[in-house]
Write an enzyme that holds these catalytic residues in place. Structure first.
Site, PDB file in Angstrom:
ATOM      1  CB  CYS A  43      -0.944  -0.005   1.197  1.00  0.00           C
ATOM      2  SG  CYS A  43      -2.070  -1.397   1.188  1.00  0.00           S
ATOM      3  CG  HIS A  93      -3.068   3.163   2.654  1.00  0.00           C
ATOM      4  ND1 HIS A  93      -3.552   2.883   1.394  1.00  0.00           N
ATOM      5  CD2 HIS A  93      -3.224   2.024   3.381  1.00  0.00           C
ATOM      6  CE1 HIS A  93      -3.973   1.634   1.367  1.00  0.00           C
ATOM      7  NE2 HIS A  93      -3.799   1.094   2.556  1.00  0.00           N
ATOM      8  CG  ASN A 144      -7.047  -0.612   1.280  1.00  0.00           C
ATOM      9  OD1 ASN A 144      -6.286  -0.303   0.360  1.00  0.00           O
ATOM     10  ND2 ASN A 144      -6.612  -1.077   2.431  1.00  0.00           N
TER      11      ASN A 144
HETATM   12  C1  LIG Z   1      -9.640  -4.793   9.245  1.00  0.00           C
HETATM   13  C2  LIG Z   1     -10.440  -3.971  10.233  1.00  0.00           C
HETATM   14  C3  LIG Z   1     -11.434  -3.115   9.478  1.00  0.00           C
HETATM   15  C4  LIG Z   1     -11.243  -4.928  11.124  1.00  0.00           C
HETATM   16  O1  LIG Z   1     -11.914  -4.167  12.091  1.00  0.00           O
HETATM   17  P1  LIG Z   1     -11.845  -4.588  13.640  1.00  0.00           P
HETATM   18  O2  LIG Z   1     -12.680  -3.642  14.377  1.00  0.00           O
HETATM   19  O3  LIG Z   1     -10.410  -4.705  14.011  1.00  0.00           O
HETATM   20  O4  LIG Z   1     -12.562  -5.987  13.609  1.00  0.00           O
HETATM   21  P2  LIG Z   1     -12.081  -7.421  14.144  1.00  0.00           P
HETATM   22  O5  LIG Z   1     -11.412  -8.167  13.046  1.00  0.00           O
HETATM   23  O6  LIG Z   1     -11.353  -7.288  15.442  1.00  0.00           O
HETATM   24  O7  LIG Z   1     -13.485  -8.059  14.453  1.00  0.00           O
HETATM   25  C5  LIG Z   1     -14.348  -7.532  15.454  1.00  0.00           C
HETATM   26  C6  LIG Z   1     -15.666  -8.247  15.377  1.00  0.00           C
HETATM   27  O8  LIG Z   1     -16.325  -7.859  14.165  1.00  0.00           O
HETATM   28  C7  LIG Z   1     -16.609  -9.003  13.400  1.00  0.00           C
HETATM   29  N1  LIG Z   1     -16.471  -8.666  11.980  1.00  0.00           N
HETATM   30  C8  LIG Z   1     -15.343  -8.654  11.231  1.00  0.00           C
HETATM   31  N2  LIG Z   1     -15.631  -8.294   9.990  1.00  0.00           N
HETATM   32  C9  LIG Z   1     -16.955  -8.083   9.942  1.00  0.00           C
HETATM   33  C10 LIG Z   1     -17.821  -7.684   8.925  1.00  0.00           C
HETATM   34  N3  LIG Z   1     -17.407  -7.428   7.665  1.00  0.00           N
HETATM   35  N4  LIG Z   1     -19.125  -7.548   9.219  1.00  0.00           N
HETATM   36  C11 LIG Z   1     -19.592  -7.796  10.445  1.00  0.00           C
HETATM   37  N5  LIG Z   1     -18.807  -8.165  11.471  1.00  0.00           N
HETATM   38  C12 LIG Z   1     -17.499  -8.313  11.207  1.00  0.00           C
HETATM   39  C13 LIG Z   1     -15.610 -10.042  13.839  1.00  0.00           C
HETATM   40  O9  LIG Z   1     -16.072 -11.352  13.577  1.00  0.00           O
HETATM   41  C14 LIG Z   1     -15.534  -9.763  15.298  1.00  0.00           C
HETATM   42  O10 LIG Z   1     -16.624 -10.327  15.953  1.00  0.00           O
HETATM   43  P3  LIG Z   1     -16.471 -10.998  17.415  1.00  0.00           P
HETATM   44  O11 LIG Z   1     -16.062  -9.871  18.304  1.00  0.00           O
HETATM   45  O12 LIG Z   1     -17.835 -11.522  17.680  1.00  0.00           O
HETATM   46  O13 LIG Z   1     -15.428 -12.031  17.255  1.00  0.00           O
HETATM   47  C15 LIG Z   1      -9.517  -3.072  11.082  1.00  0.00           C
HETATM   48  O14 LIG Z   1      -8.801  -3.890  11.985  1.00  0.00           O
HETATM   49  C16 LIG Z   1      -8.534  -2.282  10.271  1.00  0.00           C
HETATM   50  O15 LIG Z   1      -8.897  -1.397   9.531  1.00  0.00           O
HETATM   51  N6  LIG Z   1      -7.207  -2.542  10.422  1.00  0.00           N
HETATM   52  C17 LIG Z   1      -6.138  -1.807   9.754  1.00  0.00           C
HETATM   53  C18 LIG Z   1      -6.018  -2.218   8.314  1.00  0.00           C
HETATM   54  C19 LIG Z   1      -4.856  -1.498   7.624  1.00  0.00           C
HETATM   55  O16 LIG Z   1      -4.494  -0.408   7.964  1.00  0.00           O
HETATM   56  N7  LIG Z   1      -4.256  -2.139   6.646  1.00  0.00           N
HETATM   57  C20 LIG Z   1      -3.126  -1.558   5.961  1.00  0.00           C
HETATM   58  C21 LIG Z   1      -2.730  -2.400   4.828  1.00  0.00           C
HETATM   59  S1  LIG Z   1      -3.987  -2.466   3.599  1.00  0.00           S
END
Ligand SMILES: CC(C)(COP(=O)(O)OP(=O)(O)OC[C@H]1O[C@@H](n2cnc3c(N)ncnc32)[C@H](O)[C@@H]1OP(=O)(O)O)[C@@H](O)C(=O)NCCC(=O)NCCS
Length: 337
Positions: free
Chosen positions: A138, A263, A293
């Site tokens: 990215c 980003h 993204n």
């Molecule tokens: C990827 C991202 C959006 C996920 O969000 P998050 O809040 O961390 O979510 P988690 O993966 O911890 O999941 C939290 C809960 O939501 C749920 N969940 C995950 N994706 C989901 C979706 N699309 N819809 C509904 N629920 C979802 C999970 O199952 C989890 O449920 P649980 O608590 O019952 O187990 C976030 O972590 C993020 O943006 N990270 C940074 C990414 C980044 O900067 N990347 C750079 C390179 S591209």
């Protein structure tokens, strides 16, 4: 082979060969931008309809995406790059015959070779330039942008076409709701060339290779995977000082930054970084809402769309900040074309 800047005079030191070097430009800037988004709009509800166990509210609240674009089945990384590259050339006023180097920032070519850049150059009618791909996930566009600037400053190229093109729709695990909802396809491009005064500040780049497993395309499944929470913590915790340092090195106070284009990984990360860097007068890019993204393409895509909408004046200082797989990052201040 292109006829670049004139060669200097070789030295004649006894006992040691001295090589001629080329004379470069005194300064560089982005001369023009262009972008391309595929026509297929995929809303959050479309993902639900395709069987993804998610909902519009979760995606908008946790990530900030309302919709993204996915390429047609036969639309390639190079196809999208060609559209964006042609627009950037037209907007810059630089003729294809005056481009000596073509760089493509991508991590989603279908195979490791061939690189996208030589084929892209051929399609755009750029005659036999240096051409290679830059893969830094990215943050790839900012890395390529600085490679381009260095080439112009050292006289290795008169003008450089830098294109970021990503087709992540081909690398998604539709059974993994934490990743398949995030990524989109797009291409965006910049032409870098000589300038009378600096239009590109010093880059602040670096990496955290101890976290190389945090954002990957898996070898066996060929699916995109990331440790979302670890990357989220890293981005919100570590990237603000990089943005501040990029401003310091460019000699621009954060209050004077007219636009912040980080980003586009998560709207909450974007807003947290804008707050922590302290950018009271900056328009903040929120292109993730309608583009998702698009990896290396997010920064030039957001910037090109903002310029097109008239949100950034020509010559205004813009802080760009790429981060992601590697983990790697690169931030710098550039002047809008
Ligand atoms: C990827 C991202 C959006 C996920 O969000 P998050 O809040 O961390 O979510 P988690 O993966 O911890 O999941 C939290 C809960 O939501 C749920 N969940 C995950 N994706 C989901 C979706 N699309 N819809 C509904 N629920 C979802 C999970 O199952 C989890 O449920 P649980 O608590 O019952 O187990 C976030 O972590 C993020 O943006 N990270 C940074 C990414 C980044 O900067 N990347 C750079 C390179 S591209």
């Amino acid at each position: 082979m292109s006829d670049t800047a004139a060669a200097g005079t070789p030295g004649t030191a006894p006992g040691a060969a001295r090589l001629a070097v080329t004379d470069g430009a005194t300064a560089t800037r982005i001369l023009g931008l262009g972008h391309y988004r595929p026509s297929n709009v995929i809303t959050n509800q479309d993902l639900v309809d395709r069987g993804v166990d998610t909902d519009d509210e979760w995606i908008k609240t946790r990530v900030g995406i309302a919709e993204r674009r996915w390429a047609d089945a036969d639309e390639t990384v190079v196809d999208m790059a060609e559209q964006a590259g042609a627009k950037a050339l037209a907007n810059s006023g630089v003729a294809a015959t005056d481009v000596d180097l073509v760089l493509v920032a991508t991590c989603t070519m279908p195979t490791p070779v061939p690189a996208a850049a030589p084929n892209l150059a051929h399609r755009l009618g750029i005659d036999a330039p240096g051409a290679f791909d830059v893969n830094s996930g990215c943050s790839g566009f900012v890395y390529a942008l600085n490679t381009a600037s260095a080439a112009v400053l050292t006289g290795q190229a008169r003008n450089v076409l830098v294109v970021a093109s990503e087709r992540f729709s081909g690398w998604l695990d539709m059974a993994d709701r934490s990743t398949c909802i995030i990524l989109g396809d797009a291409a965006a491009a910049a032409v870098v060339g000589p300038a009378d005064a600096p239009g590109m500040g010093p880059v602040v780049w670096g990496s955290a290779g101890d976290q190389s497993d945090a954002v990957v395309i898996e070898e066996d499944t060929r699916f995109f995977k990331q440790e979302g929470q670890a990357v989220y913590r890293w981005a919100t915790g570590e990237m603000a000082p990089i943005g501040i340092e990029a401003c310091r090195r460019a000699g621009v106070a954060p209050e004077d930054i007219a636009a912040f284009v980080p980003h586009q990984a998560n709207l909450r990360i974007i807003d947290a970084l804008a707050r922590r860097i302290g950018l009271p007068n900056a328009v903040v890019a929120r292109d993730i809402v309608t583009s998702g993204n698009t990896s290396a393409a997010t920064i030039p895509l957001a910037l090109s769309r903002m310029v097109e909408r008239g949100e950034i004046e020509s010559g205004a200082p813009v802080l760009i900040l790429g981060f992601g797989s590697g983990l790697a990052y690169a931030g710098q201040v550039v002047l809008a074309p």
